[in-house]
Design an enzyme around this catalytic site. Structure first.
Site, PDB file in Angstrom:
ATOM      1  N   LYS A  44       0.812  -1.201   0.000  1.00  0.00           N
ATOM      2  CA  LYS A  44       0.000   0.000   0.000  1.00  0.00           C
ATOM      3  C   LYS A  44       0.855   1.263   0.000  1.00  0.00           C
ATOM      4  O   LYS A  44       0.413   2.332  -0.391  1.00  0.00           O
ATOM      5  CB  LYS A  44      -0.902   0.016   1.252  1.00  0.00           C
ATOM      6  N   ASP A 101       7.706   3.009  -1.859  1.00  0.00           N
ATOM      7  CA  ASP A 101       7.877   3.983  -0.779  1.00  0.00           C
ATOM      8  C   ASP A 101       9.252   3.906  -0.125  1.00  0.00           C
ATOM      9  O   ASP A 101       9.905   4.918   0.090  1.00  0.00           O
ATOM     10  CB  ASP A 101       6.774   3.799   0.292  1.00  0.00           C
ATOM     11  N   ASP A 104      14.095  -1.120   2.784  1.00  0.00           N
ATOM     12  CA  ASP A 104      14.636  -1.442   4.103  1.00  0.00           C
ATOM     13  C   ASP A 104      15.741  -2.484   3.873  1.00  0.00           C
ATOM     14  O   ASP A 104      16.883  -2.124   3.612  1.00  0.00           O
ATOM     15  CB  ASP A 104      13.481  -1.936   4.986  1.00  0.00           C
ATOM     16  N   LYS A 132      16.806   2.953   3.669  1.00  0.00           N
ATOM     17  CA  LYS A 132      17.627   2.800   4.878  1.00  0.00           C
ATOM     18  C   LYS A 132      18.895   2.063   4.461  1.00  0.00           C
ATOM     19  O   LYS A 132      18.951   0.832   4.539  1.00  0.00           O
ATOM     20  CB  LYS A 132      16.890   1.976   5.933  1.00  0.00           C
ATOM     21  N   ASP A 160       3.371   3.357   6.979  1.00  0.00           N
ATOM     22  CA  ASP A 160       2.571   3.153   8.191  1.00  0.00           C
ATOM     23  C   ASP A 160       3.372   2.499   9.301  1.00  0.00           C
ATOM     24  O   ASP A 160       4.429   1.914   9.080  1.00  0.00           O
ATOM     25  CB  ASP A 160       1.384   2.247   7.878  1.00  0.00           C
TER      26      ASP A 160
HETATM   27  P1  IMP Z   1      12.278  -4.582   2.540  1.00  0.00           P
HETATM   28  O1  IMP Z   1      11.756  -5.718   1.751  1.00  0.00           O
HETATM   29  O2  IMP Z   1      12.987  -5.008   3.796  1.00  0.00           O
HETATM   30  O3  IMP Z   1      13.104  -3.599   1.736  1.00  0.00           O
HETATM   31  O4  IMP Z   1      11.075  -3.832   3.160  1.00  0.00           O
HETATM   32  C1  IMP Z   1      10.154  -3.306   2.452  1.00  0.00           C
HETATM   33  C2  IMP Z   1       8.842  -3.102   3.146  1.00  0.00           C
HETATM   34  O5  IMP Z   1       8.893  -3.042   4.591  1.00  0.00           O
HETATM   35  C3  IMP Z   1       8.397  -1.743   2.701  1.00  0.00           C
HETATM   36  O6  IMP Z   1       7.760  -1.805   1.451  1.00  0.00           O
HETATM   37  C4  IMP Z   1       7.498  -1.334   3.837  1.00  0.00           C
HETATM   38  O7  IMP Z   1       6.213  -1.859   3.613  1.00  0.00           O
HETATM   39  C5  IMP Z   1       8.093  -1.975   5.060  1.00  0.00           C
HETATM   40  N1  IMP Z   1       8.937  -1.030   5.824  1.00  0.00           N
HETATM   41  C6  IMP Z   1      10.251  -1.138   6.053  1.00  0.00           C
HETATM   42  N2  IMP Z   1      10.700  -0.128   6.819  1.00  0.00           N
HETATM   43  C7  IMP Z   1       9.628   0.651   7.069  1.00  0.00           C
HETATM   44  C8  IMP Z   1       9.445   1.873   7.835  1.00  0.00           C
HETATM   45  O8  IMP Z   1      10.365   2.462   8.416  1.00  0.00           O
HETATM   46  N3  IMP Z   1       8.185   2.358   7.865  1.00  0.00           N
HETATM   47  C9  IMP Z   1       7.138   1.755   7.247  1.00  0.00           C
HETATM   48  N4  IMP Z   1       7.268   0.634   6.519  1.00  0.00           N
HETATM   49  C10 IMP Z   1       8.504   0.078   6.444  1.00  0.00           C
HETATM   50 MG    MG Z   2       6.272  -0.774   0.430  1.00  0.00          MG
END
Ligand code: IMP
Ligand code: MG
Length: 178
Positions: A44, A101, A104, A132, A160
């Site tokens: 979302k 968005d 991470d 990040k 969120d």
């Molecule tokens: P990744 O797969 O670890 O890069 O994480 C991606 C998903 O984790 C993002 O699309 C977000 O939905 C969620 N996410 C990671 N860090 C945050 C944060 O600080 N705030 C909100 N959502 C986050």
């Molecule tokens: Mg996301």
């Protein structure tokens, strides 16, 4: 974790919108006369960025959405990504920009890039508002990046914390309670 009502400002609304203006200018220039452009927003979290970006583009484009979710705890990535809803239109031979968005660990975007690369788009790029960098577990190439941020939990502008604070106009930090 608390204080979702007024999280501390990390990136102001002005800063965000200025950066979105720049994304739009750059994308509009680079995709001029390049054929069909499709923005794919990752639900979302990217819905607000996608809405603001698409309305600033001066090149014709279509909008698609995809929904994915990480296995495991609701707010922590485990590396395994699962598709909840796919795009509706075939992206073969289209110029695709994935709009996300946040990066991470990088697993979500990494998954989406491999998924779309297999569908033979004419081109594939990524536009991400915040990253990040210190949390990266996989390398993901970002073509249009908004801001690098420290390892904090951010909310607002689509992001969120347990479904709260998505519609804050700025990006704020949720800090632990004690
Ligand atoms: P990744 O797969 O670890 O890069 O994480 C991606 C998903 O984790 C993002 O699309 C977000 O939905 C969620 N996410 C990671 N860090 C945050 C944060 O600080 N705030 C909100 N959502 C986050
Ligand atoms: Mg996301």
């Amino acid at each position: 974790m608390t204080n979702n009502l007024m999280p501390e400002v990390l990136i102001s609304e002005d800063e965000i919108l200025h950066r979105v203006d720049q994304f739009a200018e750059q994308i509009s220039t680079e995709y001029k006369d390049k054929g069909e452009l499709v923005l794919v927003g990752v639900l979302k979290g990217a819905f607000i960025l996608l809405a603001d970006l698409s309305r600033r583009l001066t090149v014709p484009h279509r909008v698609e959405f995809i929904a994915v979710s990480s296995y495991g705890r609701s707010s922590t990535s485990t590396g395994a990504v699962r598709m909840l809803m796919d795009v509706r239109e075939d992206i073969k031979d289209k110029n695709v920009v994935i709009v996300e968005d946040i990066i991470d660990t990088g697993h979500t975007l990494h998954y989406l890039i491999s998924l779309f690369e297999n569908r033979a788009p004419a081109s594939l790029r990524t536009c991400v508002l915040v990253r990040k960098a210190s949390r990266a577990e996989v390398d993901v190439e970002v073509d249009y990046l908004g801001f690098d941020i420290p390892d904090v939990w951010v909310v607002g502008y689509g992001l969120d914390f347990a479904e709260r604070s998505r519609t804050l106009p700025y990006i704020g930090v949720v800090t632990p309670d004690n």
